[in-house]
Write a protein that holds these residues in place. Structure first.
Motif, short mmCIF file in Angstrom:
data_model
loop_
_atom_site.label_atom_id
_atom_site.label_comp_id
_atom_site.label_asym_id
_atom_site.label_seq_id
_atom_site.Cartn_x
_atom_site.Cartn_y
_atom_site.Cartn_z
N GLU A 1 9.76 -107.79 -41.54
CA GLU A 1 8.69 -106.96 -40.98
C GLU A 1 8.26 -107.58 -39.66
O GLU A 1 7.15 -107.37 -39.19
CB GLU A 1 7.50 -106.88 -41.93
CG GLU A 1 7.77 -106.16 -43.24
CD GLU A 1 7.65 -104.65 -43.15
OE1 GLU A 1 7.38 -104.13 -42.06
OE2 GLU A 1 7.83 -104.00 -44.19
N GLN B 1 8.89 -103.40 -48.97
CA GLN B 1 9.60 -102.29 -48.36
C GLN B 1 10.88 -101.88 -49.11
O GLN B 1 11.03 -100.73 -49.51
CB GLN B 1 9.94 -102.63 -46.90
CG GLN B 1 10.59 -101.50 -46.13
CD GLN B 1 9.70 -100.27 -46.05
OE1 GLN B 1 8.50 -100.37 -45.95
NE2 GLN B 1 10.31 -99.10 -46.14
N LYS C 1 10.26 -100.51 -52.68
CA LYS C 1 9.69 -99.16 -52.85
C LYS C 1 10.74 -98.11 -52.52
O LYS C 1 10.75 -97.04 -53.11
CB LYS C 1 8.39 -98.99 -52.06
CG LYS C 1 8.45 -99.06 -50.56
CD LYS C 1 7.05 -98.73 -50.00
CE LYS C 1 6.95 -98.93 -48.51
NZ LYS C 1 5.65 -98.51 -47.96
N ARG D 1 12.31 -92.82 -43.86
CA ARG D 1 13.34 -93.85 -43.91
C ARG D 1 14.74 -93.29 -43.74
O ARG D 1 14.98 -92.10 -44.00
CB ARG D 1 13.30 -94.58 -45.27
CG ARG D 1 11.94 -94.78 -45.87
CD ARG D 1 11.03 -95.63 -45.05
NE ARG D 1 9.77 -95.84 -45.76
CZ ARG D 1 8.72 -96.42 -45.22
NH1 ARG D 1 8.73 -96.81 -43.96
NH2 ARG D 1 7.61 -96.59 -45.93
#
Ligand code: ASP
Length: 583
Positions: free
Chosen positions: A173, A197, A200, A485
């Motif tokens: 990140e 991230q 999920k 995404r």
């Protein structure tokens, strides 16, 4: 039984009843015949009375109690003759007929009052005493309420709270990982999640459809003011969604919090592209509580033999309304402000458009009144206004101008604490060129998909590709951010290669995710909100530390438990580690 009531609940209607309460001695007043004690617990303060004429022994014992002693008292609730309308329990007191000392206390190192005399370090070292103070306690209660509202909201919308692991492998990140050695796997290290991230996203592949989690994240960053190495996110992900679905869902979440916590009904959040935000505010998280947009006057200022402006890549101006009468001293202060290294400009030019319509500037030597009139009309300044101008390299000047704008907003009282101006910033660039590393970096993170209409540029003009990403900004603070995404293996692989990963590196770090994309990954997207920041916003404070029970200081240390700390040689040996440094 220690107690049957708390220190916050007794009212006039309880007069005549016998109660037992527990708490800490806040204050004692010895008035000769009578002794008063303010007894405090989480719920409030109740006044106790000991009467010399009644039970002399009891009264004498009570006078020995010190600040922060813990007691349990029994007595009769009575109406006060001298009522205190500022206290919720101010109409009553307790006529004590018995008390038990539960524990004594050393004299606390600072006063346990709303305004304490303790400095920050001392209060952090004794945080358990600091939390006894009302403002700190209230901040934690507020945090609890917002957490409950959050859970209630997402539950009602069909989101499932799933816990993701804390001992994982790096999730980039943009910060450094905290790493944890593994005794069972010598030479192997876990990383603490910078965010959940990848997990999920895997939950979306797994068909969970709507996920959220109040989750600790860890980022080893150089600590700037008000950053914590561990912090909490409201982390969310949804399957079968486009950007619009996400913006609507999470706008509703934020509106729900405002309604519950502040009784404020917010109207639809405006949306602004990254480009527009940078152009008009010099910043991708503009504070929209006030205008004062940046004006590009580069083309107006050239060719008057003023080297500074002739050579500047960009010349930007803002208008400070009603400030034409600023004194020399005020202008000097502003010049000092823009020259601070954090702001980074090399100087400031001003134009005073006086109320009598005369014009005075710091560049009168180079620019005639007529020239300056062009500046005035380009910036739409009115008589009585002050124009502030910065010039230089584009990136630097936009940033400096954004700082100056905020400073002027502060000086003019335009950043009101009780006004909230949310907006969505959208269409960020997908990639950002890193001059030091000489390669692209993901602006959001490497799992962010390009805008569908820009995907074709990935091969030819990657720097121009916009991301399907969005940030929620309130009053100049980034409160949340997320993206739609990538869910296709090939596109993900292409992005990794643009980011300088070899195929092998991408495979070893993120093979698990790309493999998952080959088993029916649904289109998905999500967002995460900084929970500590959200609490600070609702609490009206600038510091997230106030909303964290046991925060770290500016050097990332917990001064109460004294961490980080060295470990024993045996521990290191067991882990197969050796250290060069001794703390
Ligand atoms: N994982 C991202 C972050 O921590 C948020 C997101 O893209 O959902 O900023």
């Amino acid at each position: 039984m220690y107690r049957n009531k708390t220190c916050g609940e007794l009212r006039l209607i309880d007069a005549g009843t016998d109660v037992t309460i527990c708490g800490w001695v806040q204050r004692m007043r010895d008035m000769g015949g009578m002794t008063f004690i303010d007894l405090r617990d989480r719920y409030g303060i109740t006044q106790l009375v000991f009467n010399m004429d009644g039970n002399q022994l009891l009264c004498t014992e009570a006078r020995k109690l010190g600040r922060e002693f813990v007691i349990s008292v029994s007595g009769k609730v009575t109406e006060r003759s001298n009522k205190n309308p500022k206290m919720e329990t101010g109409e009553i007191e307790i006529l004590v007929d018995q008390f038990t000392l539960l524990n004594a206390s050393k004299v606390p190192p600072f006063t346990i009052e709303d305004e304490s005399d303790g400095g920050e370090d001392l209060r952090m070292k004794f945080r358990y005493l600091d939390i006894r103070r009302n403002p700190v306690k209230e901040a934690l209660v507020l945090r609890h309420r917002i957490a409950q509202e959050t859970r209630k909201f997402f539950d009602a919308q069909g989101f499932i709270e799933v816990e993701t692991p804390v001992l994982i492998k790096s999730t980039p990140e943009g910060a450094r990982d905290f790493i944890v050695p593994s005794r069972m796997n010598p030479g192997g290290f876990y990383a603490l999640p910078q965010s959940p991230q990848t997990f999920k996203q895997l939950l979306m592949v797994a068909g969970m459809d709507r996920y959220f989690q109040l989750v600790k994240c860890f980022r080893d960053e150089d600590l700037r003011a008000d950053r914590q190495p561990e912090f909490t996110q409201v982390d969310c992900e949804m399957a079968f969604v486009e950007r619009e679905d996400i913006l609507q869902m999470f706008e509703k979440y934020i509106k729900t919090l405002f309604e519950a916590e502040k009784k404020i009904l917010l109207s639809a959040f405006p949306r602004m592209s990254f480009e527009e935000a940078m152009r008009d505010y010099g910043n991708d998280k503009p504070d929209l509580r006030f205008g004062m947009k940046l004006n590009d006057i580069t083309s107006l200022v050239k060719g008057k033999n003023f080297k500074v402006l002739d050579e500047a890549e960009t010349v930007q101006a803002i208008v400070a309304e009603g400030c034409s009468a600023y004194t020399r001293r005020q202008l000097d202060e502003l010049t000092e402000f823009v020259k601070r290294p954090q702001t980074g400009a090399s100087g400031m030019i001003y134009v005073k458009y006086n109320t009598d319509e005369t014009i005075r500037s710091s560049v009168d030597k180079f620019y005639s009144t007529d020239d300056l009139k062009h500046w005035i009309s380009a910036t739409k300044a009115k008589a009585g206004d002050l124009i502030l101008v910065l010039a230089g390299a584009s990136g630097k000047i936009r940033k400096a101008m954004s700082e100056l704008r905020l400073e002027m907003g502060n000086r003019l009282g335009l950043r009101k604490k009780d006004v909230f101006s949310p907006l969505w910033v959208i269409d960020f660039p997908l990639l950002e060129w890193d001059d030091e590393l000489k390669r692209y970096q993901a602006m959001h993170h490497p799992f962010t998909s390009p805008l569908p209409e820009d995907t074709h540029l990935m091969d030819t003009d990657a720097g121009r590709v916009r991301a399907n990403a969005y940030d929620l900004v309130i009053n100049g603070q980034e409160i949340g951010g997320g993206s739609i995404r990538i869910h296709d293996r090939n596109l993900q692989q292409k992005l990794f290669s643009l980011l300088g990963f070899t195929q092998q590196q991408a495979e070893s770090q993120f093979g698990f995710l790309m493999n998952a994309f080959e088993y029916g990954a649904p289109p998905h997207g999500g967002i995460a909100f900084g929970f500590d920041r959200l609490c600070a916003l609702f609490g009206g404070s600038d510091s997230i530390r106030d909303y964290i029970a046991f925060p770290k200081n500016n050097s990332g240390r917990d001064v109460m438990i004294d961490a980080p700390a060295p470990v024993s040689k045996e521990q290191l040996d067991e882990l197969g580690l050796e250290f060069k440094y001794q703390l």
